[in-house]
Scaffold this motif. Structure first.
Motif, PDB file in Angstrom:
ATOM      1  N   PRO A  13      -6.534   4.787  -4.147  1.00  0.00           N
ATOM      2  CA  PRO A  13      -6.549   3.973  -2.931  1.00  0.00           C
ATOM      3  C   PRO A  13      -7.981   3.516  -2.651  1.00  0.00           C
ATOM      4  O   PRO A  13      -8.912   4.307  -2.720  1.00  0.00           O
ATOM      5  CB  PRO A  13      -6.063   4.927  -1.843  1.00  0.00           C
ATOM      6  N   GLY A  14      -8.122   2.238  -2.373  1.00  0.00           N
ATOM      7  CA  GLY A  14      -9.447   1.683  -2.086  1.00  0.00           C
ATOM      8  C   GLY A  14      -9.555   1.271  -0.632  1.00  0.00           C
ATOM      9  O   GLY A  14      -8.811   1.773   0.223  1.00  0.00           O
ATOM     10  N   ALA A  15     -10.444   0.348  -0.357  1.00  0.00           N
ATOM     11  CA  ALA A  15     -10.662  -0.142   1.002  1.00  0.00           C
ATOM     12  C   ALA A  15      -9.359  -0.697   1.572  1.00  0.00           C
ATOM     13  O   ALA A  15      -8.651  -1.444   0.910  1.00  0.00           O
ATOM     14  CB  ALA A  15     -11.741  -1.219   1.005  1.00  0.00           C
ATOM     15  N   GLY A  16      -9.041  -0.296   2.781  1.00  0.00           N
ATOM     16  CA  GLY A  16      -7.827  -0.750   3.436  1.00  0.00           C
ATOM     17  C   GLY A  16      -6.558  -0.162   2.847  1.00  0.00           C
ATOM     18  O   GLY A  16      -5.463  -0.573   3.188  1.00  0.00           O
ATOM     19  N   GLY A  17      -6.694   0.787   1.918  1.00  0.00           N
ATOM     20  CA  GLY A  17      -5.532   1.403   1.294  1.00  0.00           C
ATOM     21  C   GLY A  17      -5.002   0.660   0.091  1.00  0.00           C
ATOM     22  O   GLY A  17      -4.036   1.078  -0.535  1.00  0.00           O
ATOM     23  N   TYR A  18      -5.635  -0.470  -0.259  1.00  0.00           N
ATOM     24  CA  TYR A  18      -5.200  -1.239  -1.424  1.00  0.00           C
ATOM     25  C   TYR A  18      -5.691  -0.558  -2.698  1.00  0.00           C
ATOM     26  O   TYR A  18      -6.840  -0.131  -2.774  1.00  0.00           O
ATOM     27  CB  TYR A  18      -5.744  -2.669  -1.367  1.00  0.00           C
ATOM     28  N   PRO A  19      -4.841  -0.446  -3.709  1.00  0.00           N
ATOM     29  CA  PRO A  19      -5.233   0.246  -4.939  1.00  0.00           C
ATOM     30  C   PRO A  19      -6.340  -0.472  -5.705  1.00  0.00           C
ATOM     31  O   PRO A  19      -6.354  -1.706  -5.792  1.00  0.00           O
ATOM     32  CB  PRO A  19      -3.949   0.273  -5.774  1.00  0.00           C
ATOM     33  N   VAL A  20      -7.262   0.318  -6.234  1.00  0.00           N
ATOM     34  CA  VAL A  20      -8.343  -0.181  -7.085  1.00  0.00           C
ATOM     35  C   VAL A  20      -8.428   0.699  -8.326  1.00  0.00           C
ATOM     36  O   VAL A  20      -7.957   1.828  -8.324  1.00  0.00           O
ATOM     37  CB  VAL A  20      -9.711  -0.179  -6.358  1.00  0.00           C
ATOM     38  N   VAL A  21      -9.023   0.161  -9.356  1.00  0.00           N
ATOM     39  CA  VAL A  21      -9.214   0.919 -10.593  1.00  0.00           C
ATOM     40  C   VAL A  21     -10.623   1.490 -10.592  1.00  0.00           C
ATOM     41  O   VAL A  21     -11.598   0.775 -10.359  1.00  0.00           O
ATOM     42  CB  VAL A  21      -8.993   0.014 -11.823  1.00  0.00           C
ATOM     43  N   ASP A  22     -10.721   2.792 -10.845  1.00  0.00           N
ATOM     44  CA  ASP A  22     -12.012   3.473 -10.921  1.00  0.00           C
ATOM     45  C   ASP A  22     -12.203   3.973 -12.348  1.00  0.00           C
ATOM     46  O   ASP A  22     -11.698   5.025 -12.730  1.00  0.00           O
ATOM     47  CB  ASP A  22     -12.041   4.643  -9.935  1.00  0.00           C
ATOM     48  N   PHE A  23     -12.931   3.189 -13.141  1.00  0.00           N
ATOM     49  CA  PHE A  23     -13.132   3.525 -14.544  1.00  0.00           C
ATOM     50  C   PHE A  23     -14.026   4.740 -14.748  1.00  0.00           C
ATOM     51  O   PHE A  23     -14.105   5.263 -15.854  1.00  0.00           O
ATOM     52  CB  PHE A  23     -13.690   2.332 -15.310  1.00  0.00           C
TER      53      PHE A  23
ATOM     54  N   ARG B 277       0.821  -1.210   0.000  1.00  0.00           N
ATOM     55  CA  ARG B 277       0.000   0.000   0.000  1.00  0.00           C
ATOM     56  C   ARG B 277       0.860   1.268   0.000  1.00  0.00           C
ATOM     57  O   ARG B 277       0.532   2.256   0.628  1.00  0.00           O
ATOM     58  CB  ARG B 277      -0.988   0.001   1.158  1.00  0.00           C
ATOM     59  N   CYS B 278       1.936   1.204  -0.774  1.00  0.00           N
ATOM     60  CA  CYS B 278       2.858   2.349  -0.852  1.00  0.00           C
ATOM     61  C   CYS B 278       2.344   3.441  -1.787  1.00  0.00           C
ATOM     62  O   CYS B 278       2.851   4.551  -1.791  1.00  0.00           O
ATOM     63  CB  CYS B 278       4.229   1.881  -1.320  1.00  0.00           C
ATOM     64  N   ASN B 279       1.355   3.124  -2.598  1.00  0.00           N
ATOM     65  CA  ASN B 279       0.734   4.049  -3.551  1.00  0.00           C
ATOM     66  C   ASN B 279       1.621   4.433  -4.733  1.00  0.00           C
ATOM     67  O   ASN B 279       1.319   5.392  -5.441  1.00  0.00           O
ATOM     68  CB  ASN B 279       0.209   5.316  -2.867  1.00  0.00           C
ATOM     69  N   ALA B 280       2.685   3.697  -4.970  1.00  0.00           N
ATOM     70  CA  ALA B 280       3.538   3.978  -6.133  1.00  0.00           C
ATOM     71  C   ALA B 280       2.747   3.811  -7.423  1.00  0.00           C
ATOM     72  O   ALA B 280       2.883   4.614  -8.355  1.00  0.00           O
ATOM     73  CB  ALA B 280       4.762   3.072  -6.135  1.00  0.00           C
ATOM     74  N   CYS B 281       1.885   2.800  -7.475  1.00  0.00           N
ATOM     75  CA  CYS B 281       1.068   2.580  -8.676  1.00  0.00           C
ATOM     76  C   CYS B 281       0.039   3.697  -8.840  1.00  0.00           C
ATOM     77  O   CYS B 281      -0.247   4.139  -9.956  1.00  0.00           O
ATOM     78  CB  CYS B 281       0.405   1.215  -8.655  1.00  0.00           C
ATOM     79  N   VAL B 282      -0.506   4.175  -7.732  1.00  0.00           N
ATOM     80  CA  VAL B 282      -1.484   5.264  -7.770  1.00  0.00           C
ATOM     81  C   VAL B 282      -0.839   6.527  -8.333  1.00  0.00           C
ATOM     82  O   VAL B 282      -1.378   7.184  -9.219  1.00  0.00           O
ATOM     83  CB  VAL B 282      -2.054   5.540  -6.356  1.00  0.00           C
ATOM     84  N   GLU B 283       0.335   6.849  -7.833  1.00  0.00           N
ATOM     85  CA  GLU B 283       1.032   8.064  -8.248  1.00  0.00           C
ATOM     86  C   GLU B 283       1.531   8.001  -9.688  1.00  0.00           C
ATOM     87  O   GLU B 283       1.659   9.024 -10.351  1.00  0.00           O
ATOM     88  CB  GLU B 283       2.197   8.332  -7.295  1.00  0.00           C
ATOM     89  N   SER B 284       1.807   6.802 -10.190  1.00  0.00           N
ATOM     90  CA  SER B 284       2.361   6.672 -11.541  1.00  0.00           C
ATOM     91  C   SER B 284       1.298   6.538 -12.631  1.00  0.00           C
ATOM     92  O   SER B 284       1.621   6.632 -13.812  1.00  0.00           O
ATOM     93  CB  SER B 284       3.290   5.464 -11.604  1.00  0.00           C
ATOM     94  N   CYS B 285       0.050   6.352 -12.262  1.00  0.00           N
ATOM     95  CA  CYS B 285      -1.015   6.131 -13.257  1.00  0.00           C
ATOM     96  C   CYS B 285      -1.252   7.404 -14.070  1.00  0.00           C
ATOM     97  O   CYS B 285      -1.695   8.421 -13.537  1.00  0.00           O
ATOM     98  CB  CYS B 285      -2.303   5.691 -12.573  1.00  0.00           C
ATOM     99  N   GLU B 286      -0.991   7.338 -15.372  1.00  0.00           N
ATOM    100  CA  GLU B 286      -1.090   8.530 -16.223  1.00  0.00           C
ATOM    101  C   GLU B 286      -2.515   9.020 -16.423  1.00  0.00           C
ATOM    102  O   GLU B 286      -2.723  10.185 -16.730  1.00  0.00           O
ATOM    103  CB  GLU B 286      -0.417   8.285 -17.574  1.00  0.00           C
TER     104      GLU B 286
END
Length: 163
Positions: free
Chosen positions: A53-63, A38-47
Motif C-alpha cells: 500500500p502506498g500513498a492514499g492506500g493505492y498499491p505501489v511496487v517496492d523493488f 484500494r481493496c489490497n487484493a493485489c497486495v495480498e496476492s503478490c508472491e
C-alpha cells in the motif's frame, strides 16, 4: 503523482513526489487511480510481496523488497477491470544506475549483473581499471531484481514514457 492535498502542500510533499511504479499490467496512472478501490487484493496476492500500500492506500511496487516474477497474480486477484491482458507489455519502466554505484567509486561490485536474468547489465573495462556498468535498456524487463540486490541503492526504476 504529485500530492496536492492540503496536507501534501503544507508538508512540502508536492515538491519531492517521486514517480511511483504501479503493479504490472495496470495501465495508465489516471485510469488506475480512477478504478482502483484500494481493496489490497493485489497486495495480498503478490508472491514476492513487492506490491505494498502506498500513498492514499493505492498499491505501489517496492523493488527494494524483491523482484517481479510477472506471475500475473495481482491482476487475477483484482475485482476491478484495471489490468491489461497478460500478453501485453507489463509496464514501461527501465532502470538507471546512479553515481553512487560502487563501480563508479572504484570498488569492484557486480551484484546487479549477477541478479539480472535477462542479462542486460554488463560491465565494461574503463581507464580507471574498475569495470563500469552498462545497461542495454531495450532488453530490460523492469523486473527490479537489480534494485533489490544493489548494496548502495544506486539503481532506480524510471518510466520510459510519461503517463
Amino acid at each position: 503523482m504529485v500530492d496536492l492535498t492540503r496536507r501534501g502542500v503544507l508538508t512540502g510533499a508536492w515538491r519531492s513526489a517521486a514517480p511511483v511504479v504501479r503493479p504490472p499490467w495496470s495501465g495508465s496512472e489516471t485510469q488506475f487511480i480512477e478504478l482502483c478501490t484500494r481493496c489490497n487484493a493485489c497486495v495480498e496476492s503478490c508472491e514476492t510481496a513487492i506490491i505494498q500500500p502506498g500513498a492514499g492506500g493505492y498499491p505501489v511496487v517496492d523493488f527494494k523488497r524483491g523482484e517481479c516474477t510477472f506471475c500475473y497474480a495481482c491482476a487475477t486477484a483484482c475485482p476491478e477491470p484495471i489490468f491489461l491482458p497478460k500478453h501485453s507489455q507489463p509496464w514501461d519502466i527501465s532502470i538507471s544506475i546512479g553515481q553512487n554505484c560502487l563501480a563508479y567509486l572504484s570498488i569492484e561490485c557486480r551484484r546487479c549483473q549477477d541478479s539480472c536474468e535477462p542479462e542486460v547489465i554488463s560491465f565494461r573495462p574503463s581507464m580507471a581499471g574498475i569495470y563500469q556498468p552498462k545497461v542495454e535498456t531495450p532488453g530490460c524487463t523492469g523486473c527490479g531484481a537489480c534494485v533489490a540486490g544493489c548494496p548502495v541503492s544506486a539503481i532506480t526504476v524510471e518510466h520510459e514514457h510519461a503517463q
